[in-house]
Design a protein around this motif. Structure first.
Motif, short mmCIF file in Angstrom:
data_model
loop_
_atom_site.label_atom_id
_atom_site.label_comp_id
_atom_site.label_asym_id
_atom_site.label_seq_id
_atom_site.Cartn_x
_atom_site.Cartn_y
_atom_site.Cartn_z
N LEU A 93 35.95 33.45 44.19
CA LEU A 93 36.97 33.32 45.23
C LEU A 93 38.30 33.89 44.78
N PHE A 94 38.58 33.76 43.49
CA PHE A 94 39.90 34.13 42.97
C PHE A 94 39.80 34.30 41.46
N SER A 95 40.58 35.23 40.93
CA SER A 95 40.65 35.38 39.47
C SER A 95 42.07 35.76 39.10
N ALA A 96 42.48 35.40 37.89
CA ALA A 96 43.83 35.72 37.42
C ALA A 96 43.83 35.66 35.90
N GLY A 97 44.96 36.07 35.32
CA GLY A 97 45.07 36.04 33.87
C GLY A 97 46.52 35.97 33.43
N GLN A 98 46.71 35.69 32.15
CA GLN A 98 48.07 35.57 31.61
C GLN A 98 48.03 35.74 30.10
N THR A 99 49.06 36.40 29.56
CA THR A 99 49.25 36.41 28.12
C THR A 99 50.18 35.24 27.80
N PHE A 100 49.66 34.25 27.12
CA PHE A 100 50.42 33.04 26.78
C PHE A 100 50.94 33.21 25.36
N THR A 101 52.25 33.48 25.24
CA THR A 101 52.82 33.77 23.92
C THR A 101 53.81 32.68 23.51
N ARG A 102 53.98 32.54 22.21
CA ARG A 102 54.91 31.57 21.65
C ARG A 102 55.26 32.00 20.22
N SER A 138 44.30 41.84 35.56
CA SER A 138 44.43 40.70 36.48
C SER A 138 45.69 40.72 37.33
N GLY A 139 46.39 41.84 37.38
CA GLY A 139 47.64 41.90 38.13
C GLY A 139 47.47 42.19 39.61
N GLY A 140 47.04 41.20 40.36
CA GLY A 140 46.95 41.35 41.81
C GLY A 140 45.59 41.80 42.30
N GLU A 141 45.51 42.06 43.60
CA GLU A 141 44.23 42.35 44.24
C GLU A 141 43.64 43.69 43.84
N SER A 142 44.47 44.61 43.34
CA SER A 142 43.93 45.91 42.91
C SER A 142 43.48 45.89 41.45
N SER A 143 43.64 44.75 40.78
CA SER A 143 43.28 44.66 39.36
C SER A 143 41.78 44.75 39.16
N ARG A 144 41.38 45.07 37.95
CA ARG A 144 39.96 45.26 37.65
C ARG A 144 39.14 44.00 37.91
N LEU A 145 39.63 42.86 37.45
CA LEU A 145 38.82 41.65 37.59
C LEU A 145 38.71 41.20 39.04
N HIS A 146 39.79 41.31 39.80
CA HIS A 146 39.70 40.93 41.21
C HIS A 146 38.74 41.87 41.95
N GLN A 147 38.87 43.15 41.69
CA GLN A 147 37.99 44.11 42.36
C GLN A 147 36.52 43.88 41.99
N ARG A 148 36.28 43.53 40.73
CA ARG A 148 34.89 43.34 40.29
C ARG A 148 34.33 42.00 40.75
N LEU A 149 35.06 40.91 40.47
CA LEU A 149 34.53 39.57 40.75
C LEU A 149 34.56 39.21 42.23
N VAL A 150 35.65 39.56 42.90
CA VAL A 150 35.85 39.14 44.28
C VAL A 150 35.36 40.18 45.27
N ARG A 151 35.74 41.43 45.06
CA ARG A 151 35.43 42.48 46.04
C ARG A 151 34.02 43.06 45.88
N LYS A 152 33.71 43.50 44.68
CA LYS A 152 32.44 44.21 44.48
C LYS A 152 31.25 43.26 44.37
#
Length: 462
Positions: free
Chosen positions: A318-327, A299-313
């Motif tokens: 419209l948009f996708s992103a991700g985060q590792t939420f640690t504590r 999910s790191g930017g427009e070249s990431s796998r999810l952006h390329q798959r969900l948005v481009r291909k």
């Protein structure tokens, strides 16, 4: 070894050692760290950084929303506000004013695990901050007027969150990420109905219990002398008595999930959203660096796998992103996508799972690994140019690992992540029984809006 593989191996080794050289050059002749603990239990960590005459101060208190008990949910965050209301010797409003007069600034934050107070100012004014922080650790004024005023400020924060339909549902997602009764089940904002019943006496007891030197770590980074800093800490913090009724740390462990959790929600937001979260271990677990590298690939930017798959291909989002939420306790690996109304939420979920399954079965490419690792390493290196970021990193390492020296190993940990690690953690955590999904659909989307969104979807990803 194939010649091209050997060249690539040397290139990776070069990048790794180049980044280490950058860090070493950055701290050549400075960056020495000293620490000491006062008789009352306050640990002080000092890093010299003499490039510019500025100092950053972090005061971490080992108290967050997970330390609250039923009936006072939200009190840790409430104190983040009340700590700026003054003491017997520094009247209400003077903390900010005195810092502003010398060109300084400050802030604070509360999370599940900790409450942190930050200052940044010219290094020649270090004594001012140490004096004021020590003063409000012991002499905070608490009365009904202050409690009522700051409680209303928190209410306003909650109203703003509630007015944002997505923020409100994100909080619900986070609450459902742990079992009922877990210390993380409530977010730092708390429960307003409980906060309304908190008394001045309860606040005083909370303050006496948690705002004490043996429940805090003071981090100072910048153009300072360690011996002088130690003398200042002993002068101002030394006389403060420790807390004698600190409760034991709560149990943050969670049982393994037995089945996927699916939440279906309606929202006034005009665009459907899907959140997907996989439970992951504590921030100090050995798998966290591999998970962060994997998140960058996914999910790191427009070249990431999810952006390329969900948005481009596939052109379904419209948009996708991700985060590792640690504590300190268990966290989660979060993905989300905003997508078109004509797309079924199950399609979004299935597409994301398909990409994760591909990594579980086939791993990632060498190019993906190299790029993600370089990006993360560069971020870590450049963070070390900032005294504020350094102070935060030292405090986080001390509070999470119990040893601030762990921050020094951060770059090495990221550098040592290999492709097999990514495939291993994907198979360990990206499983249906470890997944929680929230599908959010609009409450009322008119035909006109649906038509416009359908037309827009034709052009997305071009």
């Amino acid at each position: 070894m194939h010649p091209l593989r050997f060249i690539e191996f040397l290139t990776l080794k070069f990048h790794k050692h180049f980044l280490f050289l950058c860090v070493n050059a950055l701290f050549a002749g400075e960056g020495d760290i000293a620490d000491f603990t006062l008789d009352n239990g306050l640990k002080v960590i000092v890093m010299e950084k003499h490039a510019i005459p500025v100092v950053s101060i972090n005061l971490w208190y080992d108290v967050g929303s997970h330390d609250e008990w039923d009936g006072i949910r939200g009190t840790a965050h409430l104190f983040e506000h009340m700590m700026f209301r003054g003491t017997e010797s520094i009247p209400d409003g003077d903390f900010d004013r005195l810092l502003d007069e010398v060109g300084g600034d400050n802030n604070a934050g509360t999370n599940n695990d900790h409450t942190i107070y930050y200052e940044r100012l010219p290094s020649g004014k270090l004594e001012l901050v140490i004096k004021m922080e020590a003063d409000r650790m012991q002499n905070l004024v608490l009365n009904q007027e202050i409690l009522d005023t700051e409680r209303e400020v928190v209410h306003e924060e909650e109203r703003q969150r509630s007015a944002d339909p997505i923020s409100k549902l994100i909080l619900k997602f986070m609450r459902n990420s742990v079992p009922e009764g877990h210390p993380y089940v409530e977010t730092p904002i708390g429960i307003m109905e409980q906060l309304d019943t908190v008394s001045v006496a309860t606040c005083q007891a909370f303050y006496d219990m948690f705002y004490a030197p043996n429940n805090a770590v003071l981090i100072i980074v910048g153009d300072v002398d360690p011996n002088n800093t130690k003398s200042l800490a002993e002068t101002y913090f030394g006389p403060i008595p420790p807390s004698h009724n600190l409760p034991p740390d709560p149990d943050l462990s969670v049982p393994d999930r037995e089945e996927k959790i699916t939440l279906l929600e309606k929202s006034s937001f005009d665009i459907p959203v899907t959140f997907m979260g996989y439970q992951i271990p504590s921030a100090k677990h050995e798998d966290i660096q591999a998970l962060e590298v994997l998140n960058s690939i996914l999910s790191g930017g427009e070249s990431s796998r999810l952006h390329q798959r969900l948005v481009r291909k596939d052109k379904i989002a419209l948009f996708s992103a991700g985060q590792t939420f640690t504590r300190k306790g268990p966290g989660f690996f979060l993905y989300f996508a905003f997508y078109f109304p004509h797309v079924k939420p199950q399609k979004i979920e299935a597409t994301i799972i398909d990409e994760l399954t591909s990594i579980k079965l086939n791993g990632v490419t060498d190019h993906e690994l190299t790029k993600a690792r370089k990006q993360l390493l560069a971020e870590k290196v450049f963070q070390r140019y900032s005294a504020g970021s350094l102070a935060n990193s030292l405090g986080n390492a001390e509070m999470i690992y119990g040893d601030y020296h762990e921050y020094e190993k951060e770059i090495e940990r990221f550098s040592s992540v290999i492709s097999a690690d990514l495939q291993r953690v994907a198979n360990s955590y990206f499983n249906d029984e470890n997944l929680m999904v929230m599908h959010i659909t609009p409450e009322d989307l008119t035909f006109g809006k649906k038509l416009l969104m359908r037309i827009a979807s034709i052009f997305v990803g071009g």
